[in-house]
Design an enzyme around this catalytic site. Sequence first.
Site, PDB file in Angstrom:
ATOM      1  N   CYS A  73       0.827  -1.215   0.000  1.00 45.57           N
ATOM      2  CA  CYS A  73       0.000   0.000   0.000  1.00 45.57           C
ATOM      3  C   CYS A  73       0.864   1.269   0.000  1.00 45.57           C
ATOM      4  O   CYS A  73       1.551   1.554   0.982  1.00 45.57           O
ATOM      5  CB  CYS A  73      -0.909  -0.042   1.221  1.00 45.57           C
ATOM      6  SG  CYS A  73      -1.838   1.458   1.533  1.00 45.57           S
ATOM      7  N   CYS A  76      -0.114   3.805   2.703  1.00 44.42           N
ATOM      8  CA  CYS A  76       0.330   3.317   4.015  1.00 44.42           C
ATOM      9  C   CYS A  76       1.797   3.669   4.244  1.00 44.42           C
ATOM     10  O   CYS A  76       2.191   4.008   5.362  1.00 44.42           O
ATOM     11  CB  CYS A  76       0.137   1.803   4.112  1.00 44.42           C
ATOM     12  SG  CYS A  76      -1.587   1.275   3.926  1.00 44.42           S
TER      13      CYS A  76
END
Length: 166
Positions: A73, A76
Amino acid sequence: MNRRPTTARHRGAGRGGILWLMVGILAIALLVQRFRSDPVDLVAWQPTSVVTAGADAPVDDKPVLLYFTATWCGPCKDVKRAIYSRQDAADRLADMVTPVKVDVSDPTSPQPLAVQYQVHSIPTFILVEHDGTVLSRAAGSMGRDAFFDWLARGLARRSATSDNAL
């Protein structure tokens, strides 16, 4: 000699093309750097058993921050870079909550937590009591200031709830 006349359009075309090529290469290099480097995570993440053990979990006065993430991600990694890789932020977080990371890309990670808390995108942050009561939730990448503002609002909501119970 068969020369074509040189016009302003023909003279500038070569330089403009080279400029755009250089801009493109720079943009690609910046993107590669952004997604290649993985910042160090300084947060002392607790095991998910803090939330899944129910009454058997060690209880302190702090609520639990569930952080749903994945290794692949990009947003993230932005959160990790902006918040979790900074010592001052990691210390501040440890003073406020019990942090628990749930990596949805890890097959050994407890996926039922993502189902239980209806996590549909990552990163997702959920502030909960030890009994699982949700105090606040947010999804998407946040900078450090926005994150701590969100966390403070959730903790204020917790204080208001406990004050009303008295």
